[in-house]
Design an enzyme around this catalytic site. Structure first.
Site, PDB file in Angstrom:
ATOM      1  N   TYR A 156       0.828  -1.205   0.000  1.00  0.00           N
ATOM      2  CA  TYR A 156       0.000   0.000   0.000  1.00  0.00           C
ATOM      3  C   TYR A 156       0.865   1.259   0.000  1.00  0.00           C
ATOM      4  CZ  TYR A 156      -3.173   3.620   1.748  1.00  0.00           C
ATOM      5  OH  TYR A 156      -3.888   4.780   1.912  1.00  0.00           O
ATOM      6  N   LYS A 160       1.150   3.949  -3.016  1.00  0.00           N
ATOM      7  CA  LYS A 160       0.711   5.327  -2.789  1.00  0.00           C
ATOM      8  C   LYS A 160       1.825   6.311  -3.136  1.00  0.00           C
ATOM      9  CE  LYS A 160      -2.687   6.666  -1.038  1.00  0.00           C
ATOM     10  NZ  LYS A 160      -3.973   7.175  -1.604  1.00  0.00           N
TER      11      LYS A 160
END
Length: 394
Positions: A156, A160
């Site tokens: 993640y 990002k």
């Protein structure tokens, strides 16, 4: 005059906003705030909002991984808030394929669609994690470099970072319809809280009610940050306004850390929630290294049996870092350039929200039973660690 040049909230012409991930907790709250100020709002998400959609807000079902659907959604829009993401916490963090598709490819779709549809403003909801990977950060600011991609402990955070880089690179891109340039900025929020938050708080309350929350970990002086959902809404609205010509595109090409501006120990932050629901705050404190190792083993087990049984890990390695290691950031830049002034909130409204839904302490066993449970949990953790250590002389 291009339509975006007269979309300031104080002007008579109504501005149209698209919110990707608009059915999520934050996206929906942002939509309601914008709608309340007279804007046209479109929610773009794969699922219907769990709450009733106010009259005048449009829900458009769509998949951010499908470019055709994204392009259709942004057509005729003045500004896009790209809040959609996947893999922030729990077992979602372990689904690498979907994380890549949503966070990286989905963001590229949004950027491309904005350029081709002539959308001149794009606000990206990023995360502290683009610069944080478990190292201590005290009052960091936007001059900090991105954490090297290979140092991110989870997919993640890495994706990002890639997505934010793409959004920043796209700032200044010529719009296909010849009406100007795409102006972009990114906000890096702390952990979000507020009444009705559905990702983190219910999980924490579940652990409390199941008797799992029997210990804390890390240095009691470690500090992290949180942001109330309404403060985050305010920051996004200010950032979008600052992308407009009336504000000299002040936020274009900029990133901003966003929080309540009040660093606090992670577990002390949740003490009012624990005690407000009638539970005793745990006194047992364990080292971060032990919890991190247990989280690592849990992730390995999930990797092996996840395809058969997709269980919810108690904690992932990233969650251990985010809750047990000091990292907080200055909001001075957001204050100076956006006029961001966070309001002061506490967890009382969160406590009342859970109580109104039947949560709270129920009659339980004796103090001796609770002590026995603490001992069993600690013994299990130690046994798990010891079972993975090499045998001397083998």
């Amino acid at each position: 005059m291009h339509q975006d040049q007269s979309c300031d909230m104080e002007k008579t012409q109504i501005c149209t906003y698209l919110i990707t991930g608009g059915s999520g907790y934050f996206g929906f709250r942002l939509a309601c705030s914008l709608h309340g100020k007279g804007a046209k709002v479109i929610l773009f998400d794969m699922r219907q909002p769990s709450l009733d959609v106010p009259e005048g807000i449009v829900f458009l079902k769509g998949d951010i991984c499908d470019y055709v659907q994204v392009e259709k959604a942004v057509t005729g829009v003045d500004c896009v808030f790209h809040t959609a993401s996947y893999g922030m916490s729990g077992r979602e963090q372990l689904n690498r394929t979907l994380i890549e598709e949503v966070n990286v490819q989905g963001t590229k779709h949004v950027i491309r669609a904005c350029v081709e549809a002539g959308v001149s403003r794009l606000v990206y909801t990023s995360t502290f994690n683009v610069v944080f990977g478990g190292q201590v950060i005290e009052c960091g600011d936007e001059s900090l470099p991105y954490l090297p991609l290979h140092l991110h402990p989870d997919h993640y955070s890495r994706t990002k970072s890639l997505a934010e880089m793409a959004v920043m690179k796209a700032c200044g891109a010529e719009l296909t319809n010849g009406t100007g340039e795409l102006r972009t900025c990114a906000l890096r929020p702390a952990g979000i809280y507020g009444p009705g938050e559905q990702r983190h708080l219910p999980r924490i309350v579940g652990y409390i009610e199941q008797g799992i929350f029997r210990f804390v970990y890390g240095n009691p002086r470690s500090l992290v940050e949180f942001v109330h959902v309404d403060n985050l809404v305010l920051a996004h609205e200010l950032a979008a306004d600052a992308l407009a010509p009336e504000k000299q595109h002040r936020s274009a090409g900029q990133v901003y850390f966003i929080s309540d501006g009040r660093p606090v120990n992670n577990f002390e932050f949740f003490r009012p929630l624990v005690e407000g629901l009638g539970y005793t705050f745990p006194k047992l404190r364990l080292p971060v290294s032990l919890i991190y190792f247990v989280a690592f083993l849990t992730e390995m087990i999930h990797h092996l049996i996840g395809p058969i049984y997709n269980f919810q890990p108690l904690l992932t390695r990233t969650e251990v870092y985010k809750t047990g290691v000091t990292h907080y950031f200055s909001i001075a830049k957001a204050r100076a350039e956006l006029g961001y002034e966070p309001q002061v909130y506490n967890l009382e409204e969160v406590v009342q929200w859970f109580k109104s839904r039947g949560h709270g302490r129920k009659p339980s066993g004796s103090r001796l039973q609770r002590l026995i449970l603490d001992a069993v949990i600690l013994s299990a953790l130690m046994a798990l660690v010891l079972s993975c250590l090499p045998v001397v002389g083998s």
